[in-house]
Each structure stands twice: as C-alpha cells, then as structure tokens.
Scaffold this motif. Structure first.
Motif, PDB file in Angstrom:
ATOM      1  N   GLY A   1       0.801  -1.219   0.000  1.00 31.70           N
ATOM      2  CA  GLY A   1       0.000   0.000   0.000  1.00 31.70           C
ATOM      3  C   GLY A   1       0.829   1.261   0.000  1.00 31.70           C
ATOM      4  O   GLY A   1       0.499   2.235  -0.694  1.00 31.70           O
ATOM      5  N   GLU A   2       1.923   1.255   0.736  1.00 29.96           N
ATOM      6  CA  GLU A   2       2.778   2.442   0.803  1.00 29.96           C
ATOM      7  C   GLU A   2       3.475   2.683  -0.525  1.00 29.96           C
ATOM      8  O   GLU A   2       3.577   3.823  -0.987  1.00 29.96           O
ATOM      9  N   TRP A   3       3.967   1.628  -1.155  1.00 29.08           N
ATOM     10  CA  TRP A   3       4.591   1.790  -2.465  1.00 29.08           C
ATOM     11  C   TRP A   3       3.573   2.266  -3.501  1.00 29.08           C
ATOM     12  O   TRP A   3       3.880   3.109  -4.345  1.00 29.08           O
TER      13      TRP A   3
ATOM     14  N   ALA B   1      -7.953  -1.221  11.239  1.00 31.57           N
ATOM     15  CA  ALA B   1      -7.929  -0.944   9.800  1.00 31.57           C
ATOM     16  C   ALA B   1      -8.225  -2.215   9.006  1.00 31.57           C
ATOM     17  O   ALA B   1      -8.994  -2.203   8.039  1.00 31.57           O
ATOM     18  N   ALA B   2      -7.632  -3.324   9.417  1.00 33.53           N
ATOM     19  CA  ALA B   2      -7.796  -4.586   8.687  1.00 33.53           C
ATOM     20  C   ALA B   2      -9.243  -5.054   8.664  1.00 33.53           C
ATOM     21  O   ALA B   2      -9.694  -5.669   7.681  1.00 33.53           O
ATOM     22  N   GLN B   3      -9.998  -4.772   9.705  1.00 32.28           N
ATOM     23  CA  GLN B   3     -11.378  -5.235   9.792  1.00 32.28           C
ATOM     24  C   GLN B   3     -12.250  -4.688   8.675  1.00 32.28           C
ATOM     25  O   GLN B   3     -13.238  -5.312   8.293  1.00 32.28           O
ATOM     26  N   SER B   4     -11.887  -3.533   8.130  1.00 30.88           N
ATOM     27  CA  SER B   4     -12.677  -2.935   7.054  1.00 30.88           C
ATOM     28  C   SER B   4     -11.913  -2.886   5.733  1.00 30.88           C
ATOM     29  O   SER B   4     -12.293  -2.148   4.829  1.00 30.88           O
ATOM     30  N   GLY B   5     -10.832  -3.668   5.633  1.00 28.75           N
ATOM     31  CA  GLY B   5     -10.081  -3.689   4.389  1.00 28.75           C
ATOM     32  C   GLY B   5      -9.327  -2.406   4.116  1.00 28.75           C
ATOM     33  O   GLY B   5      -9.109  -2.037   2.952  1.00 28.75           O
ATOM     34  N   ARG B   6      -8.927  -1.735   5.169  1.00 30.61           N
ATOM     35  CA  ARG B   6      -8.196  -0.477   5.008  1.00 30.61           C
ATOM     36  C   ARG B   6      -6.744  -0.629   5.438  1.00 30.61           C
ATOM     37  O   ARG B   6      -6.345  -1.610   6.061  1.00 30.61           O
ATOM     38  N   LEU B   7      -5.962   0.395   5.118  1.00 34.53           N
ATOM     39  CA  LEU B   7      -4.595   0.526   5.573  1.00 34.53           C
ATOM     40  C   LEU B   7      -4.543   1.638   6.622  1.00 34.53           C
ATOM     41  O   LEU B   7      -5.421   2.514   6.638  1.00 34.53           O
ATOM     42  N   VAL B   8      -3.521   1.625   7.455  1.00 32.13           N
ATOM     43  CA  VAL B   8      -3.481   2.627   8.525  1.00 32.13           C
ATOM     44  C   VAL B   8      -3.408   4.045   7.978  1.00 32.13           C
ATOM     45  O   VAL B   8      -3.957   4.973   8.577  1.00 32.13           O
ATOM     46  N   CYS B   9      -2.777   4.225   6.828  1.00 34.84           N
ATOM     47  CA  CYS B   9      -2.684   5.569   6.250  1.00 34.84           C
ATOM     48  C   CYS B   9      -4.047   6.090   5.813  1.00 34.84           C
ATOM     49  O   CYS B   9      -4.252   7.307   5.711  1.00 34.84           O
ATOM     50  N   GLU B  10      -4.994   5.166   5.559  1.00 36.52           N
ATOM     51  CA  GLU B  10      -6.341   5.569   5.174  1.00 36.52           C
ATOM     52  C   GLU B  10      -7.191   5.900   6.391  1.00 36.52           C
ATOM     53  O   GLU B  10      -8.175   6.624   6.281  1.00 36.52           O
TER      54      GLU B  10
ATOM     55  N   LEU C   1     -14.262   0.338  -1.400  1.00 34.25           N
ATOM     56  CA  LEU C   1     -13.036   1.128  -1.417  1.00 34.25           C
ATOM     57  C   LEU C   1     -12.275   0.897  -2.716  1.00 34.25           C
ATOM     58  O   LEU C   1     -12.304  -0.207  -3.274  1.00 34.25           O
ATOM     59  N   PRO C   2     -11.583   1.906  -3.214  1.00 34.04           N
ATOM     60  CA  PRO C   2     -10.833   1.743  -4.468  1.00 34.04           C
ATOM     61  C   PRO C   2      -9.667   0.782  -4.304  1.00 34.04           C
ATOM     62  O   PRO C   2      -9.083   0.667  -3.214  1.00 34.04           O
ATOM     63  N   ARG C   3      -9.339   0.093  -5.366  1.00 33.05           N
ATOM     64  CA  ARG C   3      -8.221  -0.850  -5.319  1.00 33.05           C
ATOM     65  C   ARG C   3      -6.910  -0.082  -5.440  1.00 33.05           C
ATOM     66  O   ARG C   3      -6.688   0.630  -6.410  1.00 33.05           O
ATOM     67  N   ARG C   4      -6.037  -0.238  -4.470  1.00 26.14           N
ATOM     68  CA  ARG C   4      -4.734   0.437  -4.493  1.00 26.14           C
ATOM     69  C   ARG C   4      -3.691  -0.395  -5.225  1.00 26.14           C
ATOM     70  O   ARG C   4      -2.777   0.131  -5.844  1.00 26.14           O
ATOM     71  N   PHE C   5      -3.802  -1.717  -5.119  1.00 23.62           N
ATOM     72  CA  PHE C   5      -2.843  -2.615  -5.759  1.00 23.62           C
ATOM     73  C   PHE C   5      -3.545  -3.956  -5.989  1.00 23.62           C
ATOM     74  O   PHE C   5      -4.557  -4.269  -5.348  1.00 23.62           O
ATOM     75  N   GLY C   6      -3.000  -4.738  -6.893  1.00 19.72           N
ATOM     76  CA  GLY C   6      -3.583  -6.035  -7.181  1.00 19.72           C
ATOM     77  C   GLY C   6      -3.182  -7.074  -6.148  1.00 19.72           C
ATOM     78  O   GLY C   6      -2.054  -7.056  -5.651  1.00 19.72           O
ATOM     79  N   VAL C   7      -4.102  -7.972  -5.827  1.00 20.54           N
ATOM     80  CA  VAL C   7      -3.824  -9.092  -4.919  1.00 20.54           C
ATOM     81  C   VAL C   7      -4.228 -10.370  -5.630  1.00 20.54           C
ATOM     82  O   VAL C   7      -5.380 -10.513  -6.052  1.00 20.54           O
ATOM     83  N   ILE C   8      -3.276 -11.297  -5.780  1.00 22.34           N
ATOM     84  CA  ILE C   8      -3.587 -12.559  -6.437  1.00 22.34           C
ATOM     85  C   ILE C   8      -3.130 -13.721  -5.561  1.00 22.34           C
ATOM     86  O   ILE C   8      -2.148 -13.614  -4.834  1.00 22.34           O
TER      87      ILE C   8
END
Length: 212
Positions: free
Chosen positions: A23-25, A180-189, A55-62
């Motif tokens: 997320g930071e990158w 933050a994790a409970q709602s699919g967020r990052l701490v910066c959000e 929430l918008p996708r910040r990066f891909g997760v596979i």
C-alpha cells in the motif's frame, strides 16, 4: 523489485506488513502486485473485505500458493514496479520457491528470544537459496514492538549485530493495524498522520533502498 516476507513461524505479522508495504509503495505512485502465497489466504480475504466496503483498489492481490512461484513472480514483476510476496507460515517447497523468486527477503520477528530461535530454519533455507540467487538482500524486520520496553530494545540491538542484520525502521504494536484490517483499510487511510502510518512509510523507504 520482488520483496518476500517469510518466516515459518506463524503470528509474526507477515500479512499485515505485506499489505502495508504494498500500500505504501502504491501510494507513492508505483504499480504494485501482492502475491498471497499463504494457503490461508489472509491477504485475499482483506482484498475481498475492501471490495465489499466499496473502497478503491490500491494494488492487485492474487493467490499463488504453489511451488512454481519462482517462475511466475518474475513474469508478474515485468508488469509492475514492485511485487510483494506474503509467504507461507511453514517450511515447504512453496517457501523455497518464494526464496528463489525474491530480490529482497524480509524476515518479520517480534521482540522475543523465541522468535529469534524460530528463525534458524528460514536462515538455513536462505543459505541454500544463495547458491542460486547470491545477489538477494536479507533483513530482519522487528514488528509489533511494545513501546519503550527493554526486551524490544535488546532484541533490536541483538539483531543489529546479526547476519543478516535488522532494518533500522521498526513497527510498533498498535491497535490501529487491527481496526484498519477489519474494514479492508490501511493505517494511512484511517489516519495519515498517525505514528503507525509514519512507521510504515519509513519501513517502505528503507526497503526500497535495498533494491538491486
């Protein structure tokens, strides 16, 4: 750069670090793919939770929990600035494959002598992988550090003298990571000015400087 977070000991915070590093990158304008190589699929669960929250996708997760990772990750890296691998919590062919895929190997540990002892097996596997990938960088990452405790300071000092050494940047034990994790967020959000967000930024910057 392909960065893999690996430690056969569970509960050291690999997934949390992997998500926040990616997320930071991405926040810095890079294209990032996170590979969930953990059969438990925690990073994929986080991504689904984020989608459900709109929430918008910040990066891909596979999901890629198979021992052909060292063939597939470099292909993904051609289409991204950074690839982050959230590794499995046990020693297996999958972990060896992740080692062979990575440019930078990060070993998350908590400030406890038990975590240091548990890292012996992954360090042995790293030495085996160096036969094929002598150029990769390896660092310990001190995670979930209680604030101003003697054991956290002593663990950091001990790891600084190890080979591989520990990163200077550390991550504290903070409630905001769980909330933050409970709602699919990052701490910066949740709070861009929080200590946690600043710690993540410092960690990502230091790891970025390890790129070959």
């Amino acid at each position: 750069m392909i960065a893999a977070l690996l430690n056969q000991k569970g509960g050291v915070g690999k997934t949390t670090l992997a998500l926040h590093l990616a997320g930071e990158w991405a926040r810095g304008g890079n294209s990032v793919t996170l590979i969930d190589a953990d059969p438990q699929g925690s990073a994929l669960d986080w991504s689904e939770r984020r989608s459900h929250e709109g929430l918008p996708r910040r990066f891909g997760v596979i999901g890629l929990a198979r021992d052909t990772l060292h063939h597939e990750a470099p292909e993904l890296a051609r289409a991204a600035d950074h690839v982050v691998i959230d590794g499995p919590p046990r020693v297996a062919g999958l972990m060896r494959s992740a080692l062979l895929a990575a440019d930078v190997i990060l070993i998350p540990v908590q400030p406890s002598p038990f975590d240091g002892w548990a890292s012996a097996e992954i360090l042995r596997l790293i030495e085996e992988a160096r036969i094929f990938r002598p150029q990769f960088a390896v660092r310990f990452v001190l995670n979930r550090c209680p604030a101003r405790t003697i054991i956290a300071r002593e663990t950091g000092d001990a790891l600084a003298d190890q080979d591989p050494p520990a990163l200077r940047a550390t991550i504290g034990q903070r409630v905001i990571f769980a909330s933050a994790a409970q709602s699919g967020r990052l701490v910066c959000e949740c709070d861009a000015d929080s200590i946690a967000a600043r710690e993540v930024a410092a960690l990502a910057a230091e790891i970025g400087r390890l790129a070959p």
